[in-house]
Structure formats: structure tokens, C-alpha cells
Design an enzyme around this catalytic site. Structure first.
Site, PDB file in Angstrom:
ATOM      1  N   CYS A  71       0.872  -1.177   0.082  1.00 47.43           N
ATOM      2  CA  CYS A  71       0.209  -0.154   0.055  1.00 47.43           C
ATOM      3  C   CYS A  71       0.971   1.192  -0.056  1.00 47.43           C
ATOM      4  O   CYS A  71       1.688   1.435   1.072  1.00 47.43           O
ATOM      5  CB  CYS A  71      -1.021   0.046   1.302  1.00 47.43           C
ATOM      6  SG  CYS A  71      -1.605  -1.510   1.613  1.00 47.43           S
ATOM      7  N   CYS A 111     -10.089   0.099  18.944  1.00 46.98           N
ATOM      8  CA  CYS A 111      -9.825  -0.591  17.735  1.00 46.98           C
ATOM      9  C   CYS A 111      -8.331  -1.036  18.041  1.00 46.98           C
ATOM     10  O   CYS A 111      -7.406  -0.275  18.316  1.00 46.98           O
ATOM     11  CB  CYS A 111      -9.846   0.558  16.538  1.00 46.98           C
ATOM     12  SG  CYS A 111     -11.560   1.305  16.507  1.00 46.98           S
ATOM     13  N   ARG A 274     -16.431   8.870   9.999  1.00 42.22           N
ATOM     14  CA  ARG A 274     -15.359   9.283  10.908  1.00 42.22           C
ATOM     15  C   ARG A 274     -13.993  10.090  10.280  1.00 42.22           C
ATOM     16  O   ARG A 274     -13.734   9.909   9.148  1.00 42.22           O
ATOM     17  CB  ARG A 274     -14.712   7.943  11.497  1.00 42.22           C
ATOM     18  CG  ARG A 274     -13.484   8.289  12.389  1.00 42.22           C
ATOM     19  CD  ARG A 274     -12.901   6.994  12.965  1.00 42.22           C
ATOM     20  NE  ARG A 274     -13.963   6.423  13.694  1.00 42.22           N
ATOM     21  CZ  ARG A 274     -14.368   4.986  13.634  1.00 42.22           C
ATOM     22  NH1 ARG A 274     -13.840   4.583  12.752  1.00 42.22           N
ATOM     23  NH2 ARG A 274     -15.252   4.562  14.604  1.00 42.22           N
TER      24      ARG A 274
HETATM   25  S1  SF4 Z   1      -0.193  -2.570   7.277  1.00 42.04           S
HETATM   26 FE1  SF4 Z   1      -2.380  -2.431   6.156  1.00 42.04          FE
HETATM   27  S2  SF4 Z   1      -2.282  -0.612   4.822  1.00 42.04           S
HETATM   28 FE2  SF4 Z   1      -0.125  -0.859   5.722  1.00 42.04          FE
HETATM   29  S3  SF4 Z   1       0.760  -2.119   3.932  1.00 42.04           S
HETATM   30 FE3  SF4 Z   1      -0.064  -3.631   5.286  1.00 42.04          FE
HETATM   31  S4  SF4 Z   1      -2.040  -3.914   4.502  1.00 42.04           S
HETATM   32 FE4  SF4 Z   1      -1.340  -2.056   3.585  1.00 42.04          FE
END
Ligand code: SF4
Length: 329
Positions: A71, A111, A274
Site C-alpha cells: 500500500c 480498535c 469518521r
Molecule cells: S499495514 Fe495495512 S495498509 Fe499498511 S501495507 Fe499492510 S495491509 Fe497495507
């Protein structure tokens, strides 16, 4: 554009939730003159929520860094040199101490986030124990652990999990520019497993990643057209972290962020919207506009996983100045 939802709202009648938003309709919302967009968002918001109440969640990273996914916005990906060290899953006692502190500070939901592509069954045992114990403190529970199978989703439900966060991140068209290690359909499938297990869905996205307005329209339309609206819709502003591919992304106009919040509010009228990542860089005036646009939840606490967030005292002070109160669970 259909005005059914708002016309009914003004007359005090709750219109049925819509899952057939066209991109043309959502685009027309984004294109409204700002005062008209805010008026529509406020009208919808006041029909479904007490406008001075804000739900407060706290997010704890229970397993930081070393994630195999790519990501492009994420400092926890092992592929980028961001200075975030890979850590082991936290011990149960340490998690419970954080949950108690969050509760004492006014959070109603706790969370727990883990930087995994998907949890291994052994890890899930530990997370289920955390969910059970946090729930026993009288808090709502939420987790974000990556992709889930149907069985894993059911196990989390049986442990007392109230919410599962899994974001769509952006439009289906722009998604491939941001993540290549899992598909949009993978995400939709995890969301379906979570929903089928009877766990509430927390699902939103990130703006300011270099996407076009049309992508923001596409993201909102996709969220609003899920079989059921997510109960919770986090709208994040990109936090540009050094070492990630998006570190030098130009800053998005804050008013475009407010427009995205308003579009989420109008299209998903009963969802809690949010303000999530990116609040640390946002002026108080922008945050106030977001509340006017229908945002009614924030993450409280100095850190959001690994990126800075306004401290609890700053949040309390802003909420007091705006006359906002914490929503009861
Ligand atoms: S922690 Fe979540 S947002 Fe970050 S690279 Fe891994 S899957 Fe992607």
C-alpha cells in the site's frame, strides 16, 4: 439528480436507504456550490443524528510494521524505508492497559490494528482473547487485521467483536496505482465475510493520494452502493510519510476533503462518518467544517497506528469550543 432522500428528510420522514447512487448523482453533489452542499449535508445529518454528538474511538497498533503488502501510503509496509520497525504482536496485558486508559479518557470503542496481509490462525487466537477481554471492560471492540476468511470472521464475532475495519481506500479505477498485492475484489470479499458473520462494517478510504475528483466520486459511490452501508465510514486525508511512494504528493485542498465528507454523509445518511488519519495536519477550522459536513466520529489519542494525531487535550479543547459532546456507546 434525485433529491428524494433530502426532500423526505426535511419533511421529517426517513427515506429508505439508497444503494443505487449513480456516479452522475455523486458527481453532482461534489459539484454543488459549497453552501448548498453543506446545507444538504447538515439537513441529512440532523435528520439522523444529534448534531452535537461525536463518537470517540481509540486505535491501538497491536502489531506494528513488517507488513508484506505494498500500500503506497503506508509506513508499515516492509517494502519502504520509513523507520518503522517490525514488532511482535503485543501481549494481552499491555493491550488491556491501553484499553483501560482509553476508556478513562472517554473512548467508547477500542480498535486494534495489526499490520498483516491476513492473520494466521495462531495469531487470531491471541486477537480473539484480546477482543473478549476488551469487551469485558464494557467497551465496543473493533479490529483491523487485513483479509479474513469466512471462518475467521465468525471466530471474531464469537469472541465479541463489534466492528471490523477494512477500507476500500479509493475508486476501483485508481486502486491499482496504490496497491498491487491484493485486488479490489479481495477487499469486497473480506467485507462480505465480515457482514455475513454479523460483525458491523467499518469501511472508508483515503483522499489526497493523487487521485482525481472522479476517483473520489467513484469511491463514495462504491461505498454507498455496497449491499449494506458500512456502519462506520472513515474518511482519511493522506499523511505523507517520508520513505513511502506518496511522500511528495501535493497537498489536497482541504475544502475538497470537506466535500468528500459531505458526500459520504448525504449518500450514507445513517452511517457514522469518521475523521481519521490526517487530522494532525488539519487546521481546527477545517475540522470544524468537517463536523458541519456531517462527520460525527474521531479517533482520539496522540497516535494513529504510526502517524501523529492531535493529543487528547487538544481534541477536548476543540470539542469544547465547538460545543460538541462525546456520544455514549
Ligand atoms: S499495514 Fe495495512 S495498509 Fe499498511 S501495507 Fe499492510 S495491509 Fe497495507
Amino acid at each position: 439528480m434525485s433529491l428524494t432522500a433530502d426532500a423526505s428528510s426535511r419533511s421529517g420522514v426517513l427515506a429508505p436507504l439508497r444503494h443505487d447512487w449513480t456516479r452522475t448523482e455523486v458527481r453532482a453533489l461534489f459539484d454543488l456550490p459549497f453552501p448548498d452542499l453543506m446545507f444538504r449535508a447538515q439537513t441529512v445529518h440532523r435528520t439522523h443524528f444529534e448534531p452535537t454528538e461525536v463518537q470517540i474511538s481509540t486505535l491501538l497498533s497491536i502489531k506494528t510494521g513488517g507488513c508484506p503488502e505494498d500500500c503506497a501510503y503506508c509506513p508499515q509496509s516492509a517494502r519502504y524505508d520509513t523507520g518503522v520497525r517490525a514488532e511482535k504482536l503485543m501481549a494481552l496485558d499491555a493491550v488491556l492497559a491501553e484499553a483501560r486508559a482509553a476508556k478513562a479518557a472517554g473512548a467508547s470503542r477500542f480498535c486494534m490494528g495489526a499490520a498483516w496481509r491476513e492473520p494466521k490462525d495462531r495469531d487470531l487466537d491471541a486477537v480473539c482473547a484480546m477482543v473478549q477481554e476488551v469487551k469485558a471492560l464494557g467497551m465496543e471492540t473493533c479490529a483491523t487485521l487485513g483479509m479474513l476468511t469466512a471462518t475467521q470472521a465468525r471466530r471474531l464475532k464469537d469472541s465479541g467483536l463489534d466492528y471490523y475495519n477494512h477500507n476500500l481506500d479509493t475508486s476501483p479505477e485508481f486502486y491499482g496505482d496504490i496497491i498491487t498485492t491484493r485486488t479490489y475484489d479481495d477487499r469486497l470479499q473480506t467485507l462480505a465475510h465480515v457482514r455475513d458473520a454479523g460483525v458491523h462494517v467499518c469501511c472508508g478510504g483515503i483522499v489526497g493520494m493523487g487521485e482525481s475528483r472522479e476517483d473520489r466520486v467513484g469511491m463514495i459511490a462504491t461505498l454507498a452502493n455496497l449491499p449494506e452501508h458500512p456502519e462506520s465510514v472513515p474518511i482519511n486525508m493522506l499523511v505523507r510519510v517520508a520513505g513511502t511512494p506518496l511522500a511528495d504528493e501535493p497537498k489536497l485542498d482541504p475544502l475538497e476533503f470537506v466535500r468528500t465528507v459531505a458526500a459520504a454523509r448525504i449518500t450514507m445518511p445513517r452511517s457514522v462518518v469518521r475523521l481519521s488519519a490526517g487530522r494532525g495536519d488539519m487546521s481546527e477550522e477545517t475540522q470544524a467544517l468537517c463536523f458541519l459536513a456531517g462527520a460525527n466520529s474521531v479517533f482520539y489519542g496522540p497516535k494513529l497506528l504510526t502517524t501523529p494525531n492531535p493529543g487528547r487535550d487538544l481534541d477536548r479543547e476543540l470539542m469544547a469550543r465547538l460545543g460538541l459532546n462525546a456520544m455514549e456507546p
